[in-house]
Design a protein around this motif. Structure first.
Motif, mmCIF file in Angstrom:
data_model
loop_
_atom_site.group_PDB
_atom_site.id
_atom_site.type_symbol
_atom_site.label_atom_id
_atom_site.label_comp_id
_atom_site.label_asym_id
_atom_site.label_seq_id
_atom_site.Cartn_x
_atom_site.Cartn_y
_atom_site.Cartn_z
ATOM 1 N N ARG A 202 0.837 -1.209 0.000
ATOM 2 C CA ARG A 202 0.000 0.000 0.000
ATOM 3 C C ARG A 202 0.865 1.248 0.000
ATOM 4 N N ARG A 203 1.936 1.218 0.773
ATOM 5 C CA ARG A 203 2.850 2.366 0.837
ATOM 6 C C ARG A 203 3.519 2.590 -0.505
ATOM 7 N N LEU A 204 3.849 1.520 -1.206
ATOM 8 C CA LEU A 204 4.441 1.644 -2.534
ATOM 9 C C LEU A 204 3.448 2.243 -3.524
ATOM 10 N N LEU A 205 2.206 1.808 -3.473
ATOM 11 C CA LEU A 205 1.186 2.376 -4.355
ATOM 12 C C LEU A 205 1.019 3.867 -4.107
ATOM 13 N N ASP A 206 1.042 4.263 -2.854
ATOM 14 C CA ASP A 206 0.927 5.686 -2.523
ATOM 15 C C ASP A 206 2.124 6.469 -3.059
ATOM 16 N N GLU A 207 3.315 5.854 -2.977
ATOM 17 C CA GLU A 207 4.526 6.523 -3.462
ATOM 18 C C GLU A 207 4.464 6.724 -4.972
ATOM 19 N N VAL A 208 3.986 5.707 -5.683
ATOM 20 C CA VAL A 208 3.844 5.825 -7.135
ATOM 21 C C VAL A 208 2.832 6.908 -7.477
ATOM 22 N N GLN A 209 1.716 6.933 -6.769
ATOM 23 C CA GLN A 209 0.697 7.943 -7.035
ATOM 24 C C GLN A 209 1.225 9.352 -6.783
ATOM 25 N N CYS A 210 2.035 9.483 -5.740
ATOM 26 C CA CYS A 210 2.592 10.794 -5.408
ATOM 27 C C CYS A 210 3.567 11.261 -6.485
ATOM 28 N N ARG A 211 4.385 10.348 -6.994
ATOM 29 C CA ARG A 211 5.424 10.722 -7.950
ATOM 30 C C ARG A 211 4.953 10.659 -9.400
ATOM 31 N N LEU A 212 3.940 9.843 -9.667
ATOM 32 C CA LEU A 212 3.399 9.714 -11.016
ATOM 33 C C LEU A 212 1.885 9.868 -10.968
ATOM 34 N N PRO A 213 1.387 11.034 -10.609
ATOM 35 C CA PRO A 213 -0.065 11.215 -10.506
ATOM 36 C C PRO A 213 -0.744 10.966 -11.852
ATOM 37 N N LEU A 244 -4.453 -7.581 -1.164
ATOM 38 C CA LEU A 244 -4.028 -6.801 -2.325
ATOM 39 C C LEU A 244 -5.177 -6.582 -3.303
ATOM 40 N N ALA A 245 -6.032 -7.574 -3.455
ATOM 41 C CA ALA A 245 -7.171 -7.437 -4.368
ATOM 42 C C ALA A 245 -8.060 -6.265 -3.973
ATOM 43 N N GLY A 246 -8.117 -5.996 -2.677
ATOM 44 C CA GLY A 246 -8.951 -4.891 -2.192
ATOM 45 C C GLY A 246 -8.367 -3.524 -2.467
ATOM 46 N N PHE A 247 -7.114 -3.451 -2.906
ATOM 47 C CA PHE A 247 -6.492 -2.167 -3.223
ATOM 48 C C PHE A 247 -6.941 -1.632 -4.580
ATOM 49 N N ALA A 248 -7.514 -2.495 -5.411
ATOM 50 C CA ALA A 248 -7.932 -2.073 -6.747
ATOM 51 C C ALA A 248 -9.141 -1.145 -6.650
ATOM 52 N N GLY A 250 -10.317 0.195 -9.759
ATOM 53 C CA GLY A 250 -10.883 0.194 -11.098
ATOM 54 C C GLY A 250 -10.513 1.401 -11.936
ATOM 55 N N GLN A 251 -9.766 2.318 -11.361
ATOM 56 C CA GLN A 251 -9.370 3.514 -12.095
ATOM 57 C C GLN A 251 -7.849 3.675 -12.110
ATOM 58 N N ARG A 252 -7.290 3.897 -10.934
ATOM 59 C CA ARG A 252 -5.835 4.076 -10.879
ATOM 60 C C ARG A 252 -5.107 2.771 -10.596
ATOM 61 N N VAL A 253 -5.684 1.910 -9.767
ATOM 62 C CA VAL A 253 -5.055 0.628 -9.422
ATOM 63 C C VAL A 253 -5.926 -0.506 -9.931
ATOM 64 N N HIS A 254 -5.303 -1.398 -10.701
ATOM 65 C CA HIS A 254 -5.987 -2.573 -11.236
ATOM 66 C C HIS A 254 -5.266 -3.817 -10.725
ATOM 67 N N PHE A 255 -6.011 -4.803 -10.286
ATOM 68 C CA PHE A 255 -5.430 -6.020 -9.712
ATOM 69 C C PHE A 255 -5.632 -7.179 -10.668
ATOM 70 N N LEU A 256 -4.580 -7.996 -10.849
ATOM 71 C CA LEU A 256 -4.670 -9.162 -11.721
ATOM 72 C C LEU A 256 -4.000 -10.340 -11.044
ATOM 73 N N ASP A 257 -4.725 -11.453 -10.966
ATOM 74 C CA ASP A 257 -4.215 -12.682 -10.367
ATOM 75 C C ASP A 257 -4.105 -13.729 -11.464
ATOM 76 N N ILE A 258 -2.863 -14.089 -11.833
ATOM 77 C CA ILE A 258 -2.659 -15.098 -12.877
ATOM 78 C C ILE A 258 -2.156 -16.417 -12.290
ATOM 79 N N ASN A 259 -2.301 -16.581 -10.977
ATOM 80 C CA ASN A 259 -1.736 -17.763 -10.323
ATOM 81 C C ASN A 259 -2.323 -19.068 -10.831
ATOM 82 N N HIS A 260 -3.572 -19.025 -11.285
ATOM 83 C CA HIS A 260 -4.197 -20.250 -11.778
ATOM 84 C C HIS A 260 -3.442 -20.813 -12.987
#
Length: 272
Positions: A202-213, A244-248, A250-260
């Motif tokens: 979550r902290r990394l996502l915030d850092e990206v948003q701050c530096r790459l709005p 992590l799925a709950g961080f999505a 649908g606009q700025r953060v998109h979550f993808l699970d390819i583990n299957h």
């Protein structure tokens, strides 16, 4: 033996290198450095161990446990370690980690000077760095045409990636998207609580948003560990991915699970 998955390591690589000398050095650690939530120290049968993959000679003497003492060393807080920026300090990473960081800064500067726009930024650990060696052909086929930048570092945890972002690895960039997968070294090496690992992501996502709005982030589920399902490491990553799925949004953060795609129907890892 304090309970399943409760052992905690304290890294002492950088400090021990600074102390390297043909004389005795005294180091005192607070026992709370090794405590994890739920630990039962009455069950500990081996109170002290030292692990290294480095070279050289080390001699120990007078290893004691004291009920009252004064530590002369510091240790990270287990509850905040994943969100506290810092370089990766492992025996096997000390010689290449910082030079790789400097190389990435040079790549960014070179692209900027040439007027080239980096279109994709991949942030992660060895899974991401692997696109530069065994996965290079696939990278060239799919991602090189987008002027992609590989910012994967083997062994990195969330706090290490955070340090890198705060020290220039996003400066001056305006990519169309960021792809991020990280956290398996938090849960795998430290057996960290998935909640604290998720806080690091979550902290990394915030850092990206701050530096790459405005730049969208594709957050990937952490890959499964261990060949078979139901193991403690599998469960840690599964719990992490649920958060992590709950961080999505649908606009700025998109979550993808390819583990299957990596597993057989019974949950075992596919050799293919």
């Amino acid at each position: 033996g304090c309970r399943p998955d409760c052992a905690r390591k304290v890294k002492f690589v950088a400090a021990s290198r600074e102390q390297a000398a043909p004389s005795w050095q005294r180091n005192a650690f607070a026992l709370r450095c090794f405590v994890r939530q739920g630990a039962d120290f009455r069950r500990v049968a081996q109170p002290f161990s030292l692990e290294t993959s480095g070279t050289g000679e080390l001699e120990l003497r007078r290893v004691t446990l004291r009920q009252h003492g004064t530590p002369n060393t510091t240790c990270p807080d287990a509850t905040t370690q994943s969100v506290t920026p810092g370089p990766l300090e492992e025996v096997w990473s000390m010689d290449w980690w910082m030079p790789r960081h400097q190389k990435k800064l040079a790549e960014i500067a070179q692209a900027r000077q040439a007027g080239e726009r980096i279109g994709l930024v991949f942030i992660g650990d060895s899974i991401t760095q692997g696109w530069e060696n065994s996965g290079q052909a696939v990278w060239e086929r799919h991602y090189a045409k987008h002027k992609a930048l590989n910012q994967g570092y083997g062994g990195d945890r969330t706090e290490n990636a955070l340090w890198r972002l705060q020290h220039g690895e996003l400066d001056g960039l305006a990519p169309k998207a960021v792809v991020m997968m990280i956290g398996t070294n938090n849960t795998g090496d430290r057996r960290e609580d998935p909640r604290t690992t998720a806080a690091g992501v979550r902290r990394l996502l915030d850092e990206v948003q701050c530096r790459l709005p405005g730049t969208p982030v594709l957050l990937l589920a952490v890959f499964p560990r261990d060949p078979q399902p139901g193991t403690p490491l599998r469960r840690l990553n599964e719990q992490l991915n649920q958060t992590l799925a709950g961080f999505a949004d649908g606009q700025r953060v998109h979550f993808l699970d390819i583990n299957h795609a990596l597993m057989n129907a019974d949950g075992s890892l596919s050799l293919e």
